[in-house]
Scaffold this active site. Structure first.
Site, PDB file in Angstrom:
ATOM      1  N   LYS A 123      -2.487   2.609  -4.899  1.00 46.00           N
ATOM      2  CA  LYS A 123      -2.971   2.530  -3.518  1.00 46.00           C
ATOM      3  C   LYS A 123      -3.456   1.106  -3.226  1.00 46.00           C
ATOM      4  O   LYS A 123      -4.026   0.443  -4.109  1.00 46.00           O
ATOM      5  CB  LYS A 123      -4.116   3.538  -3.363  1.00 46.00           C
ATOM      6  CG  LYS A 123      -4.759   3.659  -1.998  1.00 46.00           C
ATOM      7  CD  LYS A 123      -5.825   4.752  -2.060  1.00 46.00           C
ATOM      8  CE  LYS A 123      -6.494   4.996  -0.731  1.00 46.00           C
ATOM      9  NZ  LYS A 123      -7.472   6.117  -0.816  1.00 46.00           N
ATOM     10  N   SER A 159      -6.663   9.579   2.349  1.00 41.20           N
ATOM     11  CA  SER A 159      -6.159   8.274   2.715  1.00 41.20           C
ATOM     12  C   SER A 159      -5.140   7.709   1.728  1.00 41.20           C
ATOM     13  O   SER A 159      -4.535   6.671   1.970  1.00 41.20           O
ATOM     14  CB  SER A 159      -7.338   7.295   2.832  1.00 41.20           C
ATOM     15  OG  SER A 159      -8.022   7.168   1.597  1.00 41.20           O
ATOM     16  N   SER A 214      -9.405  12.315  -0.461  1.00 40.55           N
ATOM     17  CA  SER A 214      -8.189  11.505  -0.308  1.00 40.55           C
ATOM     18  C   SER A 214      -7.178  11.607  -1.442  1.00 40.55           C
ATOM     19  O   SER A 214      -6.091  11.056  -1.350  1.00 40.55           O
ATOM     20  CB  SER A 214      -8.573  10.035  -0.094  1.00 40.55           C
ATOM     21  OG  SER A 214      -9.232   9.890   1.142  1.00 40.55           O
TER      22      SER A 214
END
Length: 427
Positions: free
Chosen positions: A38, A115, A139
């Site tokens: 990420k 996210s 997330s």
């Protein structure tokens, strides 16, 4: 370094590059596997973009690589790039107005979840073997559920968050995604520094019946699949049922400061878990403001819908009730430790239903988010480890169940997931 624009990539990648392991020893536990990270993790020589071009524009390239990423590289895996994420990690939706929304590989007209959206999609679309993300409010767990894959949120503080942009430190964890429990556990053994022998044996599973009633998925499809698997392996005497909301309300005194009497008689929520969610979101806003308020005020970044409102709301947060939030975290951890001990597991839905459609009307989406956070706040506030397990589909959309275990029982939970996987009947 190149932006990923090829539709075959499902829009998952933010930047593509290759970081190879320093050693090619056959004994390395992750040798031959590829992964993505990420865009919240520092990678030496690359700007950590945090999902927003204004952040990337105002920050320099990282001088070193996050320890969690280094541990994976040292274990023999190859990193192939960074993935798209929600702006400033402030959403569980997965839509990004600047870089595009990664395509949910299970349902292209639905959100991928955030996210850690790109990290989940890269695994679900088989672009990588596993990926790293972060979980503050959900997330890892949410996109895992939406994309039909495994997602593991470790116990708070167990995996280093150094070199990871903080969102809210009381909840921030480094988690990971995989398509099967074997790779999930292999990655876990590296990040958690687990030994091969785990002395803890499964004791019992506690099914949070009230939580399953929050789900729009028929509860029997979620519960019966799990229960039949456990009965086959361990026997029905290992299964208990409980009202988690009632237990939490009775066992967490500080919760009274967040109980909303107006929600007590509503059938579609659990008042104590709504209160738990309120406390979690308040403390998250407060810590986010302390971390990033000065930057937001000075730069005034261009933020997408929903995220802009949440960010600016966070900047107005005061320290009222913050001490109570910290007390509540301690009380909930103690209460759930009493409930589960070292060998118990709590079962509940990951989220209250299938992934919402892309560009869902904000009011409808917020209702879903509120119910989701009631479920997600249990592990979030307690700091317990949690795994989201795919259970196939319902009406063509991915569904999942979650298992939680005591703080520090991560290896035990990973072992359990691996043990029951072969008997889970995914429909």
């Amino acid at each position: 370094m190149a932006m990923a624009t090829n539709s075959s990539d499902y829009g998952a990648f933010m930047e593509k590059f290759t970081l190879r392991p320093q050693s090619l020893s056959h004994q390395l536990p992750l040798r031959g596997l590829i992964f993505a990270v990420k865009d919240i993790f520092d990678v030496e020589g690359y700007v950590t973009g945090f999902g927003n071009p204004d952040w990337a524009r105002t920050h320099s390239a990282a001088a070193s690589t996050a320890p969690a990423v280094l541990d994976i590289l040292k274990a023999g895996a190859t990193c192939v790039g960074k993935t798209v994420m929600d702006e400033m990690a402030y959403s569980i939706n997965g839509e990004n107005k600047h870089y595009g929304t990664p395509t949910n590989p299970c349902a292209a007209d639905r959100v991928p979840g955030g996210s850690s959206s790109g990290s989940a999609v890269s695994v679900g679309a088989k672009l990588v073997d596993f990926s790293l993300g972060t979980d503050t409010g959900g997330s890892i767990r949410v996109p895992a559920s939406y994309c039909g894959i495994f997602g593991f949120r470790p116990s708070l503080g167990i995996v280093s968050t150094s070199g990871v942009i903080p969102m809210a430190q009381s909840f921030d964890t480094v988690g990971w995604f995989a398509r099967d429990p074997v790779i999930l556990k292999r990655v876990g053994k590296v990040l958690l520094q687990l030994r091969d022998d785990n002395p803890v044996r499964f004791g019992r599973i506690v099914v949070a019946e009230d939580c399953f009633k929050l789900s729009s998925i028929p509860s029997e499809q979620l519960i019966e699949v799990l229960i039949s698997s456990i009965e086959k392996l361990y026997g029905s005497q290992k299964i208990e049922y409980a009202s988690l909301g009632k237990y939490v309300e009775d066992s967490v005194p500080s919760l009274k400061h967040f109980i909303d009497n107006g929600t007590k008689n509503q059938e579609d929520n659990i008042p104590s878990l709504v209160a738990l969610s309120s406390a979690m979101r308040l403390l998250q806003r407060y810590e986010f403001k302390n971390n990033h308020g000065e930057w937001v005020r000075s730069v005034k970044p261009d933020l997408g819908p929903g995220i802009a409102e949440r960010v600016w709301e966070a900047l107005q947060t005061t320290d009222e009730k913050i001490d109570v939030c910290y007390s509540l975290k301690t009380e909930l951890r103690a209460a759930l430790s009493t409930l589960l001990g070292d060998s118990g597991i709590l079962a509940m839905p990951t989220v209250p239903g299938p992934p919402p459609k892309l560009q869902t009307e904000p009011t409808t989406l917020e209702t879903f988010r509120a119910k989701a956070f009631s479920l997600l706040s249990v592990a979030g506030v307690s700091g317990f480890c949690q795994v989201s397990i795919p259970l196939g589909t319902h009406d063509g959309l991915p569904i999942a169940v979650s298992l939680l275990a005591n703080h520090g029982s991560d290896g035990f939970l990973l072992d359990f997931v691996e043990s029951i996987d072969s008997t889970l009947k995914r429909q």
